[in-house]
Scaffold this active site. Structure first.
Site, short mmCIF file in Angstrom:
data_model
loop_
_atom_site.label_atom_id
_atom_site.label_comp_id
_atom_site.label_asym_id
_atom_site.label_seq_id
_atom_site.Cartn_x
_atom_site.Cartn_y
_atom_site.Cartn_z
N ILE A 158 0.84 -1.20 0.00
CA ILE A 158 0.00 0.00 0.00
C ILE A 158 0.88 1.25 0.00
O ILE A 158 0.65 2.18 -0.79
CB ILE A 158 -0.99 -0.01 1.18
CG1 ILE A 158 -1.95 -1.19 1.06
CG2 ILE A 158 -1.78 1.30 1.23
CD1 ILE A 158 -2.83 -1.43 2.28
N ARG A 239 -4.35 2.13 10.91
CA ARG A 239 -5.17 1.77 12.08
C ARG A 239 -5.13 2.92 13.06
O ARG A 239 -4.09 3.57 13.24
CB ARG A 239 -4.63 0.51 12.76
CG ARG A 239 -4.95 -0.80 12.05
CD ARG A 239 -6.45 -1.13 12.07
NE ARG A 239 -6.74 -2.39 11.42
CZ ARG A 239 -7.02 -2.53 10.12
NH1 ARG A 239 -7.04 -1.48 9.33
NH2 ARG A 239 -7.28 -3.73 9.62
N GLU A 268 -12.93 3.01 17.17
CA GLU A 268 -14.03 2.98 16.20
C GLU A 268 -15.21 2.18 16.74
O GLU A 268 -14.99 1.12 17.33
CB GLU A 268 -13.55 2.30 14.91
CG GLU A 268 -12.67 3.20 14.09
CD GLU A 268 -12.04 2.48 12.91
OE1 GLU A 268 -12.63 1.52 12.39
OE2 GLU A 268 -10.94 2.88 12.52
N HIS A 286 -13.67 4.73 8.00
CA HIS A 286 -12.88 3.54 7.63
C HIS A 286 -13.26 3.00 6.25
O HIS A 286 -13.83 1.92 6.11
CB HIS A 286 -13.00 2.43 8.69
CG HIS A 286 -11.82 1.50 8.71
ND1 HIS A 286 -11.35 0.91 9.86
CD2 HIS A 286 -11.01 1.07 7.72
CE1 HIS A 286 -10.30 0.13 9.56
NE2 HIS A 286 -10.09 0.21 8.26
C1 GLV Z 1 -8.63 -2.39 6.32
O1 GLV Z 1 -8.48 -1.58 7.15
C2 GLV Z 1 -7.90 -3.59 6.16
O2 GLV Z 1 -7.01 -3.91 6.94
O3 GLV Z 1 -8.22 -4.29 5.20
C1 GLV Z 2 -1.46 -5.57 2.41
O1 GLV Z 2 -0.85 -5.38 3.41
C2 GLV Z 2 -1.36 -4.90 1.15
O2 GLV Z 2 -0.48 -4.05 1.03
O3 GLV Z 2 -2.17 -5.20 0.28
#
Ligand code: GLV
Ligand code: GLV
Length: 325
Positions: A158, A239, A268, A286
């Site tokens: 991500i 988070r 949350e 979220h």
């Molecule tokens: C979302 O917050 C996830 O961890 O997929």
């Molecule tokens: C999970 O951690 C992702 O990066 O998809």
């Protein structure tokens, strides 16, 4: 006999189709509220599998009731809501849904960066309140992205997808991670590795993309907030527990940092008192992975993991491979 799969929230149909095709009988908690502890405790007793949400705490003594339980498939990339060790000790496989939500979460991060920089939500509110009285050279002036430094903490899939997007806005990318990226991954992102404190001091936008664990609780605390530039923004789509929300509110109120954009919160669905009173924050419920595409893919992946485990196979996204050793 069909397998019983407890699903703690209604999920996209793509997941349900796979379960039906694989001799699974699903019990779905349909309410808009999270499943109650009591119902969870009752249903888990004869469940072979659970498809859980990130706000379901899965640990003892709940796990002790699941005598038939073989797999917990979390509909999320993060698994911090699950006591993995307790699952492993009971031979319960835990799976997650990484990868398929990477793009969606990175997109939302950019949305938050842009929203913070250009005061999108604040300006929308102003307009709806009937306060717009004509173009004004000083109205809602924000911050440009071009030439600014984006500091990314947690440079997994991500974080990298965020960096890739930010590059096209001509941002400079610095990052901190448990270990630096291999050169062939870091080079195309023009991403420079920095120690945490250096990164925090240099970032104009500080964005969090690391998994949560107790070791990184309040990673961004009073001390770290004080290190941030006074015109910097904090972005959190990871988070809530990463950020000391109370200290953040104090800093935002005092103007010690420019603004924040938060998709996740410490408690949350509760927000820390004072947060919604601030104009310099964007707050979302979220929504990181909330695209139809990502959610369908997550449901499909969770259902496939359940079916794999119930068929005696090792699922692709196993979080605790030790159960297969
Ligand atoms: C979302 O917050 C996830 O961890 O997929
Ligand atoms: C999970 O951690 C992702 O990066 O998809």
């Amino acid at each position: 006999m069909a397998f019983k799969v407890l699903i703690t929230k209604k999920i996209p149909e793509q997941g349900m189709i796979i379960l039906r095709q694989n001799d699974c009988e699903s019990v779905v908690h349909e309410s808009y509220r999270p499943i109650s502890r009591q119902r969870f405790m009752t249903e888990i007793k004869d469940s072979d599998a659970v498809i859980s949400m990130l706000n379901n705490r899965i640990a003892e003594p709940l796990l002790d009731l699941g005598q038939k339980l073989k797999v917990v498939a979390n509909l999320a990339a993060g698994t911090d809501n699950i006591d993995i060790q307790a699952c492993t000790e009971r031979g319960v496989a835990v799976t997650n849904t990484p990868g398929v939500l990477t793009e969606a979460t990175a997109d939302l991060t950019l949305a938050l960066i842009l929203s913070a920089a250009r005061r999108v939500v604040e300006a929308d509110r102003y307009l709806r309140e009937g306060r717009f009285s004509g173009w004004d050279p000083l109205l809602f002036t924000g911050s440009s992205l071009s030439g600014k430094t984006l500091g990314i903490i947690g440079m997994g899939k991500i974080g990298q997808a965020v960096a890739k997007r930010a590059l096209s806005f001509d941002m400079k990318i610095i990052y901190h991670n448990r270990s630096p990226l291999p050169e062939d991954v870091a080079a195309p992102l023009e991403a420079e590795y920095l120690p945490l404190d250096d990164l925090i001091q240099k970032a104009d936008f500080l964005s969090l993309h690391l998994p949560y664990s107790p070791e990184v609780h309040h990673l961004i605390d009073k001390e770290k907030l004080e290190m941030m530039k006074p015109d910097a923004y904090l972005i959190n789509t990871a988070r809530g527990g990463h950020v000391d929300e109370k200290s953040l509110i104090k800093h935002l109120k005092a103007g010690h940092i420019q603004g924040a954009a938060l998709d996740v919160f410490e408690r949350e669905p509760l927000l820390a008192p004072g947060l919604t009173d601030l104009d310099n924050v964007t707050l979302l419920p979220h929504l990181g992975s909330a695209t139809k595409e990502a959610r369908s893919a997550m449901a499909k992946m969770a259902a496939e993991s359940v079916c794999a485990v119930l068929a005696g196979e090792k699922p692709q996204n196993i979080v605790n491979p030790e159960v297969y050793e």
